[in-house]
Design a protein around this motif. Structure first.
Motif, PDB file in Angstrom:
ATOM      1  N   ASP A 150       0.837  -1.213   0.000  1.00  0.00           N
ATOM      2  CA  ASP A 150       0.000   0.000   0.000  1.00  0.00           C
ATOM      3  C   ASP A 150       0.867   1.255   0.000  1.00  0.00           C
ATOM      4  O   ASP A 150       0.582   2.228  -0.724  1.00  0.00           O
ATOM      5  CB  ASP A 150      -0.908   0.013   1.230  1.00  0.00           C
ATOM      6  CG  ASP A 150      -2.047  -0.987   1.124  1.00  0.00           C
ATOM      7  OD1 ASP A 150      -2.281  -1.489   0.005  1.00  0.00           O
ATOM      8  OD2 ASP A 150      -2.692  -1.271   2.151  1.00  0.00           O
ATOM      9  N   LEU A 151       1.934   1.264   0.799  1.00  0.00           N
ATOM     10  CA  LEU A 151       2.805   2.438   0.878  1.00  0.00           C
ATOM     11  C   LEU A 151       3.580   2.647  -0.422  1.00  0.00           C
ATOM     12  O   LEU A 151       3.769   3.781  -0.872  1.00  0.00           O
ATOM     13  CB  LEU A 151       3.774   2.288   2.053  1.00  0.00           C
ATOM     14  CG  LEU A 151       3.185   2.542   3.440  1.00  0.00           C
ATOM     15  CD1 LEU A 151       4.171   2.131   4.538  1.00  0.00           C
ATOM     16  CD2 LEU A 151       2.806   4.012   3.611  1.00  0.00           C
ATOM     17  N   VAL A 152       4.036   1.557  -1.031  1.00  0.00           N
ATOM     18  CA  VAL A 152       4.744   1.677  -2.309  1.00  0.00           C
ATOM     19  C   VAL A 152       3.813   2.266  -3.371  1.00  0.00           C
ATOM     20  O   VAL A 152       4.194   3.182  -4.111  1.00  0.00           O
ATOM     21  CB  VAL A 152       5.275   0.306  -2.767  1.00  0.00           C
ATOM     22  CG1 VAL A 152       5.766   0.379  -4.211  1.00  0.00           C
ATOM     23  CG2 VAL A 152       6.407  -0.159  -1.861  1.00  0.00           C
ATOM     24  N   THR A 153       2.590   1.748  -3.429  1.00  0.00           N
ATOM     25  CA  THR A 153       1.620   2.252  -4.403  1.00  0.00           C
ATOM     26  C   THR A 153       1.301   3.728  -4.151  1.00  0.00           C
ATOM     27  O   THR A 153       1.252   4.537  -5.080  1.00  0.00           O
ATOM     28  CB  THR A 153       0.320   1.426  -4.337  1.00  0.00           C
ATOM     29  OG1 THR A 153       0.615   0.053  -4.596  1.00  0.00           O
ATOM     30  CG2 THR A 153      -0.689   1.921  -5.365  1.00  0.00           C
ATOM     31  N   LEU A 154       1.086   4.079  -2.885  1.00  0.00           N
ATOM     32  CA  LEU A 154       0.785   5.462  -2.538  1.00  0.00           C
ATOM     33  C   LEU A 154       1.938   6.397  -2.893  1.00  0.00           C
ATOM     34  O   LEU A 154       1.727   7.494  -3.426  1.00  0.00           O
ATOM     35  CB  LEU A 154       0.472   5.563  -1.035  1.00  0.00           C
ATOM     36  CG  LEU A 154       0.154   6.961  -0.493  1.00  0.00           C
ATOM     37  CD1 LEU A 154      -1.083   7.528  -1.195  1.00  0.00           C
ATOM     38  CD2 LEU A 154      -0.073   6.903   1.017  1.00  0.00           C
ATOM     39  N   ALA A 155       3.166   5.950  -2.624  1.00  0.00           N
ATOM     40  CA  ALA A 155       4.337   6.769  -2.938  1.00  0.00           C
ATOM     41  C   ALA A 155       4.457   6.992  -4.438  1.00  0.00           C
ATOM     42  O   ALA A 155       4.761   8.110  -4.892  1.00  0.00           O
ATOM     43  CB  ALA A 155       5.602   6.098  -2.399  1.00  0.00           C
ATOM     44  N   GLU A 156       4.202   5.955  -5.225  1.00  0.00           N
ATOM     45  CA  GLU A 156       4.285   6.084  -6.680  1.00  0.00           C
ATOM     46  C   GLU A 156       3.244   7.071  -7.202  1.00  0.00           C
ATOM     47  O   GLU A 156       3.542   7.934  -8.027  1.00  0.00           O
ATOM     48  CB  GLU A 156       4.092   4.713  -7.339  1.00  0.00           C
ATOM     49  CG  GLU A 156       5.238   3.732  -7.105  1.00  0.00           C
ATOM     50  CD  GLU A 156       6.471   4.077  -7.953  1.00  0.00           C
ATOM     51  OE1 GLU A 156       6.455   5.107  -8.646  1.00  0.00           O
ATOM     52  OE2 GLU A 156       7.443   3.314  -7.893  1.00  0.00           O
ATOM     53  N   HIS A 157       2.012   6.947  -6.716  1.00  0.00           N
ATOM     54  CA  HIS A 157       0.949   7.850  -7.172  1.00  0.00           C
ATOM     55  C   HIS A 157       1.235   9.278  -6.722  1.00  0.00           C
ATOM     56  O   HIS A 157       1.016  10.233  -7.489  1.00  0.00           O
ATOM     57  CB  HIS A 157      -0.406   7.385  -6.619  1.00  0.00           C
ATOM     58  CG  HIS A 157      -1.016   6.251  -7.397  1.00  0.00           C
ATOM     59  ND1 HIS A 157      -1.648   6.436  -8.603  1.00  0.00           N
ATOM     60  CD2 HIS A 157      -1.098   4.926  -7.126  1.00  0.00           C
ATOM     61  CE1 HIS A 157      -2.088   5.270  -9.061  1.00  0.00           C
ATOM     62  NE2 HIS A 157      -1.760   4.333  -8.182  1.00  0.00           N
ATOM     63  N   THR A 158       1.712   9.438  -5.485  1.00  0.00           N
ATOM     64  CA  THR A 158       2.005  10.777  -4.967  1.00  0.00           C
ATOM     65  C   THR A 158       3.129  11.427  -5.752  1.00  0.00           C
ATOM     66  O   THR A 158       3.084  12.613  -6.074  1.00  0.00           O
ATOM     67  CB  THR A 158       2.397  10.697  -3.472  1.00  0.00           C
ATOM     68  OG1 THR A 158       1.352  10.070  -2.734  1.00  0.00           O
ATOM     69  CG2 THR A 158       2.642  12.076  -2.895  1.00  0.00           C
ATOM     70  N   ARG A 159       4.158  10.646  -6.084  1.00  0.00           N
ATOM     71  CA  ARG A 159       5.288  11.177  -6.858  1.00  0.00           C
ATOM     72  C   ARG A 159       4.828  11.630  -8.235  1.00  0.00           C
ATOM     73  O   ARG A 159       5.200  12.709  -8.703  1.00  0.00           O
ATOM     74  CB  ARG A 159       6.378  10.121  -6.972  1.00  0.00           C
ATOM     75  CG  ARG A 159       7.617  10.594  -7.733  1.00  0.00           C
ATOM     76  CD  ARG A 159       8.668   9.507  -7.803  1.00  0.00           C
ATOM     77  NE  ARG A 159       8.180   8.316  -8.484  1.00  0.00           N
ATOM     78  CZ  ARG A 159       8.065   8.190  -9.804  1.00  0.00           C
ATOM     79  NH1 ARG A 159       8.382   9.201 -10.588  1.00  0.00           N
ATOM     80  NH2 ARG A 159       7.629   7.070 -10.335  1.00  0.00           N
ATOM     81  N   ARG A 160       3.983  10.808  -8.880  1.00  0.00           N
ATOM     82  CA  ARG A 160       3.508  11.176 -10.222  1.00  0.00           C
ATOM     83  C   ARG A 160       2.608  12.404 -10.183  1.00  0.00           C
ATOM     84  O   ARG A 160       2.638  13.243 -11.077  1.00  0.00           O
ATOM     85  CB  ARG A 160       2.764   9.996 -10.851  1.00  0.00           C
ATOM     86  CG  ARG A 160       3.679   8.879 -11.332  1.00  0.00           C
ATOM     87  CD  ARG A 160       2.961   7.953 -12.283  1.00  0.00           C
ATOM     88  NE  ARG A 160       1.906   7.209 -11.623  1.00  0.00           N
ATOM     89  CZ  ARG A 160       2.068   6.014 -11.058  1.00  0.00           C
ATOM     90  NH1 ARG A 160       3.267   5.440 -11.074  1.00  0.00           N
ATOM     91  NH2 ARG A 160       1.060   5.394 -10.476  1.00  0.00           N
ATOM     92  N   ALA A 161       1.810  12.504  -9.107  1.00  0.00           N
ATOM     93  CA  ALA A 161       0.910  13.657  -8.989  1.00  0.00           C
ATOM     94  C   ALA A 161       1.673  14.924  -8.645  1.00  0.00           C
ATOM     95  O   ALA A 161       1.232  16.036  -8.946  1.00  0.00           O
ATOM     96  CB  ALA A 161      -0.152  13.385  -7.919  1.00  0.00           C
ATOM     97  N   GLY A 162       2.831  14.753  -7.982  1.00  0.00           N
ATOM     98  CA  GLY A 162       3.650  15.905  -7.615  1.00  0.00           C
ATOM     99  C   GLY A 162       3.018  16.784  -6.563  1.00  0.00           C
ATOM    100  O   GLY A 162       3.375  17.946  -6.410  1.00  0.00           O
ATOM    101  N   SER A 163       2.064  16.244  -5.781  1.00  0.00           N
ATOM    102  CA  SER A 163       1.332  17.057  -4.818  1.00  0.00           C
ATOM    103  C   SER A 163       2.063  17.240  -3.498  1.00  0.00           C
ATOM    104  O   SER A 163       1.774  18.158  -2.749  1.00  0.00           O
ATOM    105  CB  SER A 163      -0.034  16.416  -4.533  1.00  0.00           C
ATOM    106  OG  SER A 163       0.127  15.079  -4.068  1.00  0.00           O
TER     107      SER A 163
END
Length: 327
Positions: A150-163
């Motif tokens: 879950d944390l890996v997935t969240l980190a990937e999405h957060t990085r791509r979103a740049g938020s």
């Protein structure tokens, strides 16, 4: 829906929960697929399924006869037992053994970590033991494995979103601060200490600044309220002083003075000063006498000329009053 309906619904859910713990869905599914003509083994399977159905029905009836308190107690016991079993099963996985703990002294000297390495270290696990490939088979049976994914997935999405400022090469300290802000995990103290020895601070200054900013705003609001209260009190005191002076003037003009009916604005001030400072004077107690400076200052505040105020203060002072620090 009435309270009684809510209670009945809660009881139904509790009974279903407890009955399902005893159920064996695989056995019942297997029994439903049996042909009409059975072998001895198939007949035994069907018999076990029938006995299970009878047992579950009897257990459900038993649960229905319990009071709400008794039923709640059984649910609590069942959940506690499930949690104990979960913890025991979780401890058996190789990535939860002592040998899988991270060597923080070793990993803290690395200039950069991959996302897998960062998440593993945040969970206090050795990245060589816990990574996306090795953990994948366990995500449906292990909470640690699921949390890692879950944390890996969240980190990937957060990085791509740049938020949240995460980048491909986000420094370790900044990345771990982001992990803490997710509230999903607390960074191990061992890792924090090892990184801080290397000069990497994990204090989230953004959160600190936001917190201090909120505190400062509260303090400023309190100061504004106090200032408003003080100004209001000053205005009230000024009004009271003005009313007091009016009363003093009224009292002073109620009786005749030696000069008869003749009166001037300055004589009114002289009378007012006499009433204010000398009416309660006790000749036997010199400490009850005002100083000339006090009388003069008061008269000056009432727009009496400086020289006149000084003469009035001297004229009002008894000649036999000994000089001293109160003069």
């Amino acid at each position: 829906m009435s309270d009684s309906d809510d209670t009945q619904s809660d009881r139904s859910h509790a009974i279903s929960f407890l009955v399902n713990l005893r159920d064996d869905p695989r056995l019942r599914a297997k029994a439903l697929c049996l042909p009409n003509r059975l072998t001895a083994e198939q007949a035994a399977t069907k018999e076990r399924a029938i006995k299970l159905g009878i047992s579950l029905a009897e257990y459900g009836a038993e649960l229905k006869s319990l009071s709400d308190e008794e039923l709640s107690a059984k649910v609590r016991e069942a959940k506690e037992l499930i949690e104990k079993r979960r913890i025991a099963e979780e401890a058996k996985f190789h990535f939860n053994q002592a040998g899988a703990l991270a060597d923080v002294s070793y990993w803290s000297v690395w200039p950069d970590w991959s996302i897998d390495e960062r998440i593993a270290l945040a969970l206090d696990r050795d990245p060589r033991v816990v990574n996306s490939k090795m953990i994948q088979p366990y995500i449906n049976v292990s909470q640690v494995a699921k949390l890692f994914c879950d944390l890996v997935t969240l980190a990937e999405h957060t990085r791509r979103a740049g938020s949240s400022g995460l980048k491909v090469r986000t420094p370790p300290g900044e990345f771990l601060r982001w992990v803490e802000r997710t509230k999903l995990v607390t960074i191990p103290h061992r890792l924090v200490a090892a990184l801080e020895e290397r000069g990497i601070q994990l204090t989230d200054w953004k959160d600190v600044a936001d917190s201090q900013g909120a505190t400062l705003s509260q303090c400023m609001a309190t100061i504004d309220q106090l200032a408003e209260t003080i100004n209001s009190q000053k205005a009230a005191i000024k009004t009271l002083n003005e009313e007091r002076d009016k009363l003093v003037l009224q009292a002073s003009s109620s009786g005749p003075w030696p000069w008869g009916n003749h009166e001037t604005p300055l004589l009114k001030q002289l009378v007012a000063a006499a009433e204010k400072f000398w009416r309660l004077y006790d000749p036997s107690d010199p400490s009850t006498a005002p100083t000339n400076t006090q009388v003069k200052s008061w008269l000056l505040e009432r727009n009496v000329p400086d020289r006149v105020a000084e003469v009035f203060a001297q004229a009002l002072r008894p000649p036999d009053l000994p000089p001293g620090p109160r003069r």
